[in-house]
Motif scaffolding. Structure first.
Motif, PDB file in Angstrom:
ATOM      1  N   PRO A 112      12.747   2.334  -8.441  1.00 50.24           N
ATOM      2  CA  PRO A 112      12.478   3.581  -7.726  1.00 50.24           C
ATOM      3  C   PRO A 112      11.294   4.311  -8.360  1.00 50.24           C
ATOM      4  N   ALA A 113      10.421   4.863  -7.508  1.00 51.51           N
ATOM      5  CA  ALA A 113       9.257   5.613  -8.002  1.00 51.51           C
ATOM      6  C   ALA A 113       9.490   7.089  -7.723  1.00 51.51           C
ATOM      7  N   VAL A 114       9.484   7.898  -8.779  1.00 51.50           N
ATOM      8  CA  VAL A 114       9.632   9.346  -8.627  1.00 51.50           C
ATOM      9  C   VAL A 114       8.269   9.965  -8.919  1.00 51.50           C
ATOM     10  N   ALA A 153      12.719   2.688  -3.369  1.00 50.65           N
ATOM     11  CA  ALA A 153      12.965   4.122  -3.209  1.00 50.65           C
ATOM     12  C   ALA A 153      11.768   4.912  -3.738  1.00 50.65           C
ATOM     13  N   VAL A 154      11.251   5.822  -2.902  1.00 55.13           N
ATOM     14  CA  VAL A 154      10.105   6.652  -3.309  1.00 55.13           C
ATOM     15  C   VAL A 154      10.449   8.103  -3.005  1.00 55.13           C
ATOM     16  N   SER A 155      10.268   8.972  -4.003  1.00 56.70           N
ATOM     17  CA  SER A 155      10.504  10.392  -3.751  1.00 56.70           C
ATOM     18  C   SER A 155       9.372  11.217  -4.348  1.00 56.70           C
ATOM     19  N   LEU A 156       9.181  12.406  -3.796  1.00 57.47           N
ATOM     20  CA  LEU A 156       8.163  13.339  -4.299  1.00 57.47           C
ATOM     21  C   LEU A 156       8.812  14.672  -4.617  1.00 57.47           C
ATOM     22  N   TYR A 157       8.616  15.129  -5.846  1.00 58.24           N
ATOM     23  CA  TYR A 157       8.968  16.497  -6.235  1.00 58.24           C
ATOM     24  C   TYR A 157       7.650  17.249  -6.370  1.00 58.24           C
ATOM     25  N   GLU A 203      13.879   7.178   4.630  1.00 60.40           N
ATOM     26  CA  GLU A 203      13.933   6.536   3.296  1.00 60.40           C
ATOM     27  C   GLU A 203      13.232   7.378   2.242  1.00 60.40           C
ATOM     28  N   PHE A 204      12.340   8.285   2.651  1.00 59.78           N
ATOM     29  CA  PHE A 204      11.525   9.044   1.698  1.00 59.78           C
ATOM     30  C   PHE A 204      12.150  10.414   1.445  1.00 59.78           C
ATOM     31  N   GLU A 212      10.526   4.593 -12.391  1.00 64.97           N
ATOM     32  CA  GLU A 212       9.164   4.845 -12.867  1.00 64.97           C
ATOM     33  C   GLU A 212       8.788   6.268 -12.481  1.00 64.97           C
ATOM     34  N   ILE A 213       8.186   6.977 -13.410  1.00 66.25           N
ATOM     35  CA  ILE A 213       7.758   8.357 -13.154  1.00 66.25           C
ATOM     36  C   ILE A 213       6.237   8.393 -13.054  1.00 66.25           C
ATOM     37  N   TYR A 214       5.750   9.080 -12.010  1.00 63.47           N
ATOM     38  CA  TYR A 214       4.310   9.296 -11.830  1.00 63.47           C
ATOM     39  C   TYR A 214       4.104  10.804 -11.741  1.00 63.47           C
TER      40      TYR A 214
END
Ligand SMILES: Cc1cc2nc3c(=O)[nH]c(=O)nc-3n(C[C@H](O)[C@H](O)[C@H](O)COP(=O)(O)OP(=O)(O)OC[C@H]3O[C@@H](n4cnc5c(N)ncnc54)[C@H](O)[C@@H]3O)c2cc1C
Ligand code: FES
Length: 346
Positions: A207-209, A237-241, A265-266, A303-305
């Motif tokens: 998952p990419a956060v 899984a991809v999410s944006l904060y 899914e996002f 993974e954190i970006y």
């Protein structure tokens, strides 16, 4: 006398002149070395000395402490070689083939997106279709070869792009973002060098956060539009904060809300740290990295970006690794350093 630098595990090698940074020489030789701030602060360019001697250069102990120095860590953007050296460095496969150029551009549109955020729409010459990787940045070349760095908010294309968007927060007293930008007119000519940097989404199933602070939204916009185009969010899984002080600082909230509305899914989580009654806000409040920790107390498998102000990046790195078990190697960031940040650590 120049020295030979050999990179492990690739075996790539190149010459570096006395006093020249190892990063600069390696990039000039065409190797995809990781970097972001080029100021010794962000740690992206870290390598480990295997043999030989280096001058570590101008790195504040806050970013390369005694234990790290003793363990052989080196910030390639600041270090120069004192002998032939071998360094352990993770080169980037995803950026191979990207050519860095100096490109003239015209300001097609100046858009005020928030009280202190300006979106510059740039048009490149017709024959200059620029190839880049989502997440990279450009450096505007100002008079006197002064440089200022801005992330590309446009999604890349296999044919290259000839229109680019950058999102600029106006820093009080800032040479470019305030003084020059306030005097700028549409159709004016500028010049930039790019694409630069190594911030990009790694190929992985984890998952990419994505975490944006303020105009840190810009590279996330490029990365996410590219993710959606390729359907990556359907298999990973991809999410944006997105954190900001007040509602109006979330200057393209409707864009991110539309992404989420159109793609179940996002996941999109906007977070305000200084919401006032004027914001009419019923969403999450507090610091954006704390919202991530509340939702994901165990970050061992993600993974954190992260992109935004250096304070936010430092807090993410410290708490995600220290409190939530994030592996150091799963943290990727571009810290939006300014001259004020650099002066604090000088
Ligand atoms: C990899 C990277 C990507 C970035 N991407 C973006 C982006 O997409 N969007 C964005 O908005 N920003 C981004 N930035 C930040 C951007 O590059 C500029 O630093 C920022 O816009 C300020 O530039 P400026 O010329 O306006 O201000 P500067 O002239 O650099 O001044 C910044 C502040 O420092 C103060 N200052 C200047 N000199 C000194 C000194 N000697 N001592 C103490 N204080 C001083 C000024 O008064 C001002 O308050 C990025 C930075 C990096 C490193
Ligand atoms: S510390 Fe070297 S690129 Fe940031």
């Amino acid at each position: 006398m120049s020295h030979l630098v050999t990179l492990q595990p690739s075996g790539h090698n190149f010459q570096v002149e006395p006093g020249e940074s190892i990063l600069r020489a390696g990039l000039a030789a065409g190797f995809a070395l990781p970097f972001s701030c080029k100021q010794g602060v962000c740690r992206t360019c870290r390598g480990k000395l295997v043999s030989g001697q280096v001058d570590l250069g101008d790195v504040h102990p806050a970013y390369l402490n005694e234990a790290d120095r003793a363990a052989g860590y080196v910030h390639l953007c600041q270090a120069s070689a004192l002998s032939d050296v071998t360094l352990d460095v993770k080169e980037l496969e995803g950026l191979a083939g990207v050519t860095v150029k100096k490109v003239p551009c015209r300001i097609a549109k100046i858009e005020r997106a928030a009280p202190d955020v300006v979106i510059l729409h740039l048009r490149l010459p017709m024959n200059e279709n620029m190839m880049f990787v989502a997440g990279q940045h450009v450096e505007f070349i100002l008079p006197g070869d002064v440089r200022r760095t801005y992330s590309i908010a446009t999604k890349p294309s296999v044919d290259g792009v000839c229109a680019l968007e950058v999102h600029i927060r106006q820093v009080p007293g800032g040479l470019f973002s305030e003084q020059m930008l306030n005097a700028m007119k549409e159709r004016e000519l500028m010049k930039f060098e790019g694409p630069l940097g190594s911030f990009h989404l790694r190929d992985s199933d984890r998952p990419a956060v994505l975490i944006a602070g303020g105009t840190g939204f810009a590279p996330m916009k490029s990365m996410l539009e590219h993710v959606f185009e390729r359907g990556v969010h359907k298999r990973r899984a991809v999410s944006l904060y997105w954190g900001a002080r007040t509602r109006k600082d979330l200057y393209q909230l409707e864009v991110a809300e539309r992404w989420a509305a159109e793609r179940p899914e996002f996941r999109f989580v906007p977070v305000l740290s200084q919401a006032t009654a004027d914001c009419g806000w019923s969403g999450r409040e507090g610091l954006v990295h704390e919202a991530v920790l509340q939702d994901l107390p165990n970050l061992a498998g993600v993974e954190i970006y992260a992109c935004g102000a250096p304070g936010m990046i430092d807090a993410c790195r410290r708490d995600f690794i220290g409190l939530a078990g994030l592996p150091d190697a799963s943290f990727f960031a571009d810290a939006f350093l300014t001259r004020a940040d650099r002066a604090v650590t000088a």
